[in-house]
Design an enzyme around this catalytic site. Structure first.
Site, PDB file in Angstrom:
ATOM      1  N   GLU A  10       0.785  -1.232   0.000  1.00 41.63           N
ATOM      2  CA  GLU A  10       0.000   0.000   0.000  1.00 41.63           C
ATOM      3  C   GLU A  10       0.815   1.279   0.000  1.00 41.63           C
ATOM      4  O   GLU A  10       0.267   2.368  -0.154  1.00 41.63           O
ATOM      5  CB  GLU A  10      -0.996   0.026   1.176  1.00 41.63           C
ATOM      6  CG  GLU A  10      -0.385   0.103   2.545  1.00 41.63           C
ATOM      7  CD  GLU A  10      -0.036  -1.269   3.070  1.00 41.63           C
ATOM      8  OE1 GLU A  10       0.933  -1.848   2.550  1.00 41.63           O
ATOM      9  OE2 GLU A  10      -0.692  -1.739   4.006  1.00 41.63           O
ATOM     10  N   ASP A  82      -0.821  -4.326   4.782  1.00 36.15           N
ATOM     11  CA  ASP A  82      -0.596  -4.540   6.214  1.00 36.15           C
ATOM     12  C   ASP A  82      -1.515  -5.615   6.776  1.00 36.15           C
ATOM     13  O   ASP A  82      -2.554  -5.949   6.194  1.00 36.15           O
ATOM     14  CB  ASP A  82      -0.806  -3.219   6.976  1.00 36.15           C
ATOM     15  CG  ASP A  82       0.312  -2.226   6.723  1.00 36.15           C
ATOM     16  OD1 ASP A  82       1.396  -2.655   6.291  1.00 36.15           O
ATOM     17  OD2 ASP A  82       0.105  -1.025   6.950  1.00 36.15           O
ATOM     18  N   ASP A  84      -3.467  -5.735   9.468  1.00 38.06           N
ATOM     19  CA  ASP A  84      -4.633  -5.428  10.291  1.00 38.06           C
ATOM     20  C   ASP A  84      -5.890  -5.392   9.421  1.00 38.06           C
ATOM     21  O   ASP A  84      -5.860  -5.708   8.242  1.00 38.06           O
ATOM     22  CB  ASP A  84      -4.428  -4.105  11.032  1.00 38.06           C
ATOM     23  CG  ASP A  84      -4.156  -2.942  10.085  1.00 38.06           C
ATOM     24  OD1 ASP A  84      -4.228  -3.147   8.861  1.00 38.06           O
ATOM     25  OD2 ASP A  84      -3.870  -1.836  10.579  1.00 38.06           O
ATOM     26  N   GLU A  86      -7.600  -2.896   8.252  1.00 39.89           N
ATOM     27  CA  GLU A  86      -7.512  -1.935   7.162  1.00 39.89           C
ATOM     28  C   GLU A  86      -6.707  -2.532   6.008  1.00 39.89           C
ATOM     29  O   GLU A  86      -7.075  -2.396   4.836  1.00 39.89           O
ATOM     30  CB  GLU A  86      -6.855  -0.647   7.662  1.00 39.89           C
ATOM     31  CG  GLU A  86      -7.270   0.600   6.923  1.00 39.89           C
ATOM     32  CD  GLU A  86      -8.695   1.021   7.204  1.00 39.89           C
ATOM     33  OE1 GLU A  86      -9.292   1.653   6.319  1.00 39.89           O
ATOM     34  OE2 GLU A  86      -9.218   0.711   8.290  1.00 39.89           O
ATOM     35  N   TYR A 284       5.448  -4.036  13.038  1.00 30.81           N
ATOM     36  CA  TYR A 284       4.229  -3.295  12.692  1.00 30.81           C
ATOM     37  C   TYR A 284       3.748  -2.447  13.864  1.00 30.81           C
ATOM     38  O   TYR A 284       3.736  -2.898  15.007  1.00 30.81           O
ATOM     39  CB  TYR A 284       3.139  -4.275  12.261  1.00 30.81           C
ATOM     40  CG  TYR A 284       1.966  -3.590  11.619  1.00 30.81           C
ATOM     41  CD1 TYR A 284       2.151  -2.721  10.555  1.00 30.81           C
ATOM     42  CD2 TYR A 284       0.672  -3.799  12.075  1.00 30.81           C
ATOM     43  CE1 TYR A 284       1.077  -2.082   9.955  1.00 30.81           C
ATOM     44  CE2 TYR A 284      -0.410  -3.173  11.476  1.00 30.81           C
ATOM     45  CZ  TYR A 284      -0.196  -2.306  10.422  1.00 30.81           C
ATOM     46  OH  TYR A 284      -1.261  -1.670   9.839  1.00 30.81           O
ATOM     47  N   ARG A 286       0.808  -0.870  14.492  1.00 33.70           N
ATOM     48  CA  ARG A 286      -0.576  -0.838  14.973  1.00 33.70           C
ATOM     49  C   ARG A 286      -0.880  -2.194  15.592  1.00 33.70           C
ATOM     50  O   ARG A 286      -1.180  -3.159  14.886  1.00 33.70           O
ATOM     51  CB  ARG A 286      -1.555  -0.522  13.843  1.00 33.70           C
ATOM     52  CG  ARG A 286      -1.423   0.898  13.324  1.00 33.70           C
ATOM     53  CD  ARG A 286      -2.562   1.281  12.383  1.00 33.70           C
ATOM     54  NE  ARG A 286      -2.322   2.623  11.857  1.00 33.70           N
ATOM     55  CZ  ARG A 286      -1.747   2.885  10.695  1.00 33.70           C
ATOM     56  NH1 ARG A 286      -1.337   1.877   9.942  1.00 33.70           N
ATOM     57  NH2 ARG A 286      -1.564   4.127  10.280  1.00 33.70           N
ATOM     58  N   HIS A 329      -0.222 -10.042  17.372  1.00 36.16           N
ATOM     59  CA  HIS A 329       1.004 -10.605  16.813  1.00 36.16           C
ATOM     60  C   HIS A 329       2.176 -10.312  17.743  1.00 36.16           C
ATOM     61  O   HIS A 329       2.472 -11.080  18.625  1.00 36.16           O
ATOM     62  CB  HIS A 329       1.240 -10.038  15.405  1.00 36.16           C
ATOM     63  CG  HIS A 329       0.072 -10.262  14.497  1.00 36.16           C
ATOM     64  ND1 HIS A 329      -0.289 -11.508  14.063  1.00 36.16           N
ATOM     65  CD2 HIS A 329      -0.821  -9.399  13.964  1.00 36.16           C
ATOM     66  CE1 HIS A 329      -1.362 -11.418  13.288  1.00 36.16           C
ATOM     67  NE2 HIS A 329      -1.706 -10.145  13.211  1.00 36.16           N
TER      68      HIS A 329
END
Length: 763
Positions: A10, A82, A84, A86, A284, A286, A329
């Site tokens: 992304e 990613d 998550d 989103e 990551y 988030r 995670h």
């Protein structure tokens, strides 16, 4: 040229990093975030089925074209957004647009951008998790329905161009309620007694009395009763103690610590963390998880033992305690623990160093302490003097990550006390009572607001930063500093002859930095929504919605049914609210009557902000007069006298070259007027204090700016002009403005009449 493997991520930065780890058989492209969004018209949601209606925004059409072209010639397509919700939704949208079967599309995820993680992900692809996609769609659809339905109500009832949001409105409510809690706080002072005792060995022992006094007379009487008394140490209690390190960072704790230690706003922290992640420096960013991989635990232990010694290492495992935590995670940690620093901007280096230290510290030994509490009795009295302190006997994790003291009590507890024995009689050096005012609850800063939202279960890691940014952009909340006020405090000191001496000292109270305060608009909107839409503003409802999203992500609930159940009652409430009529505007407050005219004086939210009004809009009466509130004034607290002072405008200041100059108030705020020239007065200046000299300076600056804005005129076409605006050069023709390209703007002064007219015709 055909492509064997097309990897789609992304962001361009992420693509650049991943490309370094993959061979020539792989082409990595970026979708630049979401490639589809809800349609702008008709809610973008089918109100029968509650299914979303998507479109490709104009600025993403060229990206989609390039991706489609590359996908046609690719043997294998890997969706690597990613990990998550989103990111899962981005992968699903890509599959839809590229006509891939989401149940067969190759989806790869990794929580760190390192070569081993990327290669392992490619070896173990999975399919798109449609439950995660549904959870993201449910959030998006619910927020769109709430925003698109509530905003028109605010336009009609409060003022145009306002907007509401499910999580944002609740966050504003927290800030408004804290402000009112502060306003209602009673800061009745008390008297706190302290003493400095001299030990037989010459040391000094500072203590405080175990109780406080409500009045000056009580404190003074106590001090006098201490004259001639014997003070003896009755207890010296020593206990071993320890302090353990904080767990590794989650999204919210990183945001909070970056505010506290580095002064970074939450949105800035997330931008920097995103950059660190995409560059392969951290995992990551988030996440709700406090888990660390075995690889990280081994690497961290090795680094600690090699640099600090085995006695500083203590292997620890952490588990997420928050129910419904998503993205379980790993915590946020460096990808390589032996990399103590990185190349990059100063902000990136500082945030990386904070993450590295926190990760190291959480695998280090406890700090070992010796805590001492000393009690001093007063002969013939129940009251006692006490003091406490601690000594660090082994620094442990504190060697690398000092946990800063949070309060005055902790600061006092950290001091080292002199050697003292039970039974020692102490000599008084000084006993005094000082007036102390209780502290009002502090306003939220970005860190404490994130903590409160997390505590209430409102929002998730990905929502904190945009929520806090949005409520400031909408001007419901403003972030600022407060210098504090100097306040006198009484001090009573016991003198050597048993009398008391009175004096006064001062303390600075109310000083704040980067605190969040509600604006008048934020307060009025909050009150209106609380009254008309209590369910939307309810903390438990908002938290329960998050739990529903988690259940959808787990495949336990069907999402369109949840939206349908909510929408029916909500839509009825919206319709009822629009039908209601009120004599007064929402948030309007009547202050009294104008002594000169006898007309009502009120304050309310106007089209351009808070204002005062004399008179009413009822037919047959004189036209009402309006005046904008000054900076620092609020419709909640302004008094009648203060409001009347605002109507001292217009003021005649004098003349410049024989032309009258005045200060007046208009719908856009206060301004200076000279003939037909109008210049706005800066927001931080009081129009009642503007003099002729300052007015002349404002007029001169405006004239110079006006002169500089004229780049080129044309004698044979007087209505045509090339001008300079705040966003660059543009063409003005017959009262209308026309944009020009950057290349045209670079040669704005050279544009011919024919070129200008051609641009206008094309537009």
């Amino acid at each position: 040229m055909p492509i064997n493997n097309l990897v789609i991520v992304e962001s361009p930065a992420k693509a650049k990093t991943i490309e370094k780890f993959l061979g020539k058989d792989y082409k990595v492209m970026s979708s630049f975030g979401h490639i589809r969004d809800l349609k702008k018209k008709n809610f973008g949601v089918d109100l029968e089925s509650f299914l979303p209606e998507y479109e490709i925004p104009a600025d993403k059409k060229h990206v989609v074209s390039e991706l489609r072209a590359a996908a046609k010639g690719a043997a294998t397509i890997w969706l690597a957004s990613d990990e998550d919700r989103e990111g899962e939704a981005i992968a699903w949208h890509l599959a839809e647009v590229l006509k891939l079967d989401p149940t067969k599309a190759r989806r790869i995820v990794f929580h760190e951008i390192t070569k081993p993680a990327i290669l392992e992900a490619i070896e173990k692809p999975r399919t798109i998790d449609l439950h995660l996609v549904d959870a993201q769609q449910a959030r998006r659809v619910l927020d769109r329905l709430v925003g698109f339905k509530l905003s028109p109500v605010l336009w009609r009832k409060v003022r145009p161009n306002l907007s509401a949001g499910r999580v944002q409105s609740v966050a504003v409510r927290l800030i408004v309620e804290r402000e009112r809690e502060i306003a209602a706080f009673k800061n009745d002072p008390t008297y706190r007694v302290t003493a400095d005792f001299l030990l037989p060995n010459g040391g000094k022992l500072p203590c405080h009395l175990s109780r406080t006094f409500d009045t000056e007379s009580e404190a003074e009487a106590f001090l006098k009763s201490c004259y001639g008394a014997t003070f003896r140490v009755t207890e010296v209690q020593k206990k071993p103690g320890k302090r353990s390190p904080a767990p590794p960072f989650t999204t919210s704790t990183l945001q909070q610590e970056a505010v506290r230690r580095l002064g970074y706003p939450v949105a800035l922290t997330m931008r920097i963390a995103q950059s660190l992640y995409e560059s392969g420096h951290i995992t990551y960013m988030r996440t709700d998880s406090m888990n660390l991989s075995t690889l990280c635990l081994n690497a961290t232990g090795k680094e600690i033992e090699a640099t600090l010694g085995k006695e500083y290492h203590k292997r620890r495992t952490y588990h997420t305690s928050s129910k419904g935590a998503q993205e379980a995670h790993e915590a946020i940690r460096p990808t390589y623990m032996d990399k103590t620093s990185i190349k990059g901007s100063l902000q990136e280096q500082r945030l990386y160093q904070l993450i590295w230290r926190r990760t190291m510290a959480c695998q280090m030994s406890d700090a070992e302490l010796e805590r001492t509490t000393i009690t001093v009795e007063i002969e013939g009295k129940e009251e006692q003097f006490v003091t406490a302190g601690e000594v660090v006997t082994f620094d442990g994790f504190l060697k690398l990550y000092e946990d800063a003291p949070q309060s005055e009590q902790i600061e006092m507890f950290h001091r080292q006390l002199p050697a003292t024995e039970e039974g020692e009689v102490l000599e008084v050096e000084q006993i005094m009572a000082q007036q102390r005012y209780p502290q009002a609850p502090p306003r939220y800063n970005e860190a404490t607001l994130v903590h409160k939202l997390e505590e209430l279960g409102i929002g998730r890691p990905s929502t904190y930063a945009p929520t806090i940014s949005t409520i400031q952009q909408r001007e419901y909340v403003q972030r600022g500093d407060k210098p504090g006020e100097e306040r006198p405090c009484d001090v009573i000191t016991l003198t050597a002859d048993g009398k008391t001496r009175h004096s006064t000292t001062t303390e600075i109270v109310g000083a704040e930095k980067s605190r969040l305060c509600p604006t008048d608009i934020g307060s009025v909107v909050t009150d209106f929504l609380l009254q008309g839409f209590p369910e939307i503003m309810d903390y438990n409802f908002t938290a329960n919605v998050e739990k529903d999203f988690d259940s959808i992500a787990e495949g336990e609930k069907e999402w369109t049914g949840l939206i349908k159940d909510f929408y029916g009652g909500f839509n009825d409430t919206v319709e009822d609210s629009l039908k209601q009529r009120s004599e007064h505007r929402v948030g309007e407050r009547l202050l009294g009557t104008d002594p000169k005219t006898g007309e009502p004086v009120s304050v309310k939210i106007g089209r351009y902000g808070p204002l005062a009004q004399i008179g009413s809009t009822t037919e047959g009466e004189t036209k009402p007069r309006f005046a904008s509130l000054k900076p620092g004034q609020s419709i909640d607290t302004i008094m009648l006298e203060e409001a009347l002072q605002l109507f001292q405008l217009p003021r005649q200041l004098g003349t410049i070259n024989g032309v009258p100059v005045r200060v007046a108030n208009g719908k856009y705020g206060p301004y200076v007027q000279m003939d037909k020239k109008y210049v706005s007065i800066p927001k931080d200046e009081d129009p009642l204090e503007i003099d002729i000299k300052r007015a002349a300076a404002l007029l001169k600056a405006a004239n110079e700016a006006e002169k500089a804005s004229h780049i080129k005129t044309f004698d044979d076409e007087p209505e045509l002009e090339v001008r300079k605006g705040r966003f660059g050069p543009y063409i003005c023709y017959k009262g209308k403005n026309y944009k020009i390209t950057k290349s045209q703007g670079a040669r704005a002064a050279e544009l011919t009449k024919e070129e200008c007219l051609a641009i206008i015709k094309k537009k």
